[in-house]
Design a protein around this motif. Structure first.
Motif, short mmCIF file in Angstrom:
data_model
loop_
_atom_site.label_atom_id
_atom_site.label_comp_id
_atom_site.label_asym_id
_atom_site.label_seq_id
_atom_site.Cartn_x
_atom_site.Cartn_y
_atom_site.Cartn_z
N VAL A 91 -53.27 0.16 1.15
CA VAL A 91 -52.67 -1.04 1.74
C VAL A 91 -52.78 -2.20 0.76
O VAL A 91 -53.86 -2.49 0.23
N ILE A 92 -51.66 -2.85 0.53
CA ILE A 92 -51.59 -4.00 -0.36
C ILE A 92 -51.21 -5.22 0.48
O ILE A 92 -50.27 -5.18 1.26
N ASN A 93 -51.96 -6.29 0.30
CA ASN A 93 -51.63 -7.57 0.93
C ASN A 93 -51.29 -8.53 -0.20
O ASN A 93 -52.08 -8.73 -1.11
N ALA A 94 -50.10 -9.11 -0.11
CA ALA A 94 -49.65 -10.01 -1.17
C ALA A 94 -48.94 -11.21 -0.57
O ALA A 94 -48.39 -11.14 0.53
N ILE A 95 -48.99 -12.29 -1.31
CA ILE A 95 -48.20 -13.47 -0.99
C ILE A 95 -47.04 -13.47 -1.99
O ILE A 95 -47.27 -13.54 -3.20
N ASN A 96 -45.82 -13.36 -1.48
CA ASN A 96 -44.65 -13.22 -2.35
C ASN A 96 -43.70 -14.40 -2.20
O ASN A 96 -43.47 -14.89 -1.10
N SER A 97 -43.16 -14.80 -3.33
CA SER A 97 -42.06 -15.76 -3.36
C SER A 97 -40.92 -15.10 -4.11
O SER A 97 -41.12 -14.56 -5.20
N THR A 98 -39.74 -15.13 -3.50
CA THR A 98 -38.58 -14.43 -4.06
C THR A 98 -37.38 -15.36 -4.02
O THR A 98 -37.11 -16.00 -3.00
N ILE A 99 -36.67 -15.41 -5.16
CA ILE A 99 -35.49 -16.28 -5.24
C ILE A 99 -34.33 -15.56 -5.92
O ILE A 99 -34.56 -14.75 -6.81
N PRO A 100 -33.11 -15.89 -5.50
CA PRO A 100 -31.96 -15.40 -6.26
C PRO A 100 -31.76 -16.31 -7.47
O PRO A 100 -32.07 -17.50 -7.42
N VAL A 101 -31.26 -15.74 -8.55
CA VAL A 101 -30.90 -16.53 -9.73
C VAL A 101 -29.39 -16.66 -9.70
O VAL A 101 -28.67 -15.66 -9.84
N ILE A 102 -28.91 -17.88 -9.49
CA ILE A 102 -27.49 -18.12 -9.34
C ILE A 102 -26.97 -18.86 -10.57
O ILE A 102 -27.52 -19.90 -10.95
N TYR A 103 -25.95 -18.28 -11.18
CA TYR A 103 -25.33 -18.85 -12.37
C TYR A 103 -23.82 -18.81 -12.18
O TYR A 103 -23.28 -17.75 -11.84
N ASN A 104 -23.17 -19.95 -12.33
CA ASN A 104 -21.72 -20.04 -12.09
C ASN A 104 -21.35 -19.50 -10.71
O ASN A 104 -20.40 -18.73 -10.55
N ASP A 105 -22.14 -19.89 -9.71
CA ASP A 105 -21.91 -19.52 -8.31
C ASP A 105 -22.03 -18.03 -8.02
O ASP A 105 -21.58 -17.57 -6.97
N GLN A 106 -22.61 -17.26 -8.93
CA GLN A 106 -22.82 -15.84 -8.68
C GLN A 106 -24.30 -15.49 -8.87
O GLN A 106 -24.96 -16.02 -9.77
N VAL A 107 -24.78 -14.58 -8.03
CA VAL A 107 -26.15 -14.11 -8.18
C VAL A 107 -26.18 -13.14 -9.36
O VAL A 107 -25.47 -12.13 -9.37
N ILE A 108 -26.99 -13.47 -10.37
CA ILE A 108 -27.08 -12.60 -11.55
C ILE A 108 -28.41 -11.85 -11.59
O ILE A 108 -28.57 -10.93 -12.38
N ALA A 109 -29.37 -12.26 -10.73
CA ALA A 109 -30.68 -11.61 -10.71
C ALA A 109 -31.44 -12.07 -9.48
O ALA A 109 -31.05 -13.02 -8.80
N ALA A 110 -32.54 -11.39 -9.22
CA ALA A 110 -33.49 -11.81 -8.19
C ALA A 110 -34.88 -11.70 -8.78
O ALA A 110 -35.19 -10.72 -9.48
N ILE A 111 -35.70 -12.72 -8.52
CA ILE A 111 -37.06 -12.78 -9.07
C ILE A 111 -38.06 -12.80 -7.94
O ILE A 111 -37.91 -13.57 -6.98
N GLU A 112 -39.09 -11.97 -8.07
CA GLU A 112 -40.20 -12.00 -7.12
C GLU A 112 -41.50 -12.19 -7.88
O GLU A 112 -41.75 -11.51 -8.88
N VAL A 113 -42.31 -13.12 -7.38
CA VAL A 113 -43.64 -13.36 -7.93
C VAL A 113 -44.63 -13.05 -6.82
O VAL A 113 -44.52 -13.57 -5.71
N SER A 114 -45.60 -12.17 -7.12
CA SER A 114 -46.56 -11.70 -6.11
C SER A 114 -47.99 -12.02 -6.51
O SER A 114 -48.40 -11.77 -7.64
#
Length: 122
Positions: A91-114
């Motif tokens: 069992v893993i307990n984590a606090i995660n923040s996740t954001i889309p990377v938007i460039y020219n109105d398009q999602v080019i990536a997603a980043i998660e920091v745990s």
């Protein structure tokens, strides 16, 4: 500064931070998976990099995955406590923040920091 120098510096930064970092490209393939994330999830980086998220993490649905929600639905998730099983069944307990990377109105990536809080929760 040249692009290659910048990339090299960023790779070094990701090696020394305590937080896990997982980044998907626009197709859902892992393009960044640092050592802290590999340690948290008990996976080998080479087994995750350049592979589809859904192939590596088969037990996580699109609805449950904050990374996929960011990538496909532009959903931002900040400081969410998540509990899940790693590949060893631990069992893993984590606090995660996740954001889309938007460039020219398009999602080019997603980043998660745990941040691993498993020991703190015990």
């Amino acid at each position: 500064m040249k692009v290659r120098e910048y990339e090299y510096i960023m790779q070094k930064v990701l090696q020394v931070v305590d937080e896990g970092v997982h980044v998907l490209d626009r197709e859902g393939n892992t393009i960044i998976y640092n050592e802290a994330m590999a340690k948290l999830e008990k996976l080998q980086r080479k087994g995750v990099l350049r592979r589809p998220f859904t192939e590596v993490f088969r037990n996580i649905s699109e609805e449950e995955s904050t990374l996929l929600q960011a990538l496909y639905n532009k959903k931002v998730t900040l400081n969410k406590q998540q509990t899940y099983l790693n590949m060893e069944g631990k069992v893993i307990n984590a606090i995660n923040s996740t954001i889309p990377v938007i460039y020219n109105d398009q999602v080019i990536a997603a980043i998660e920091v745990s941040k691993d809080v498993t020991d703190i929760r015990r």
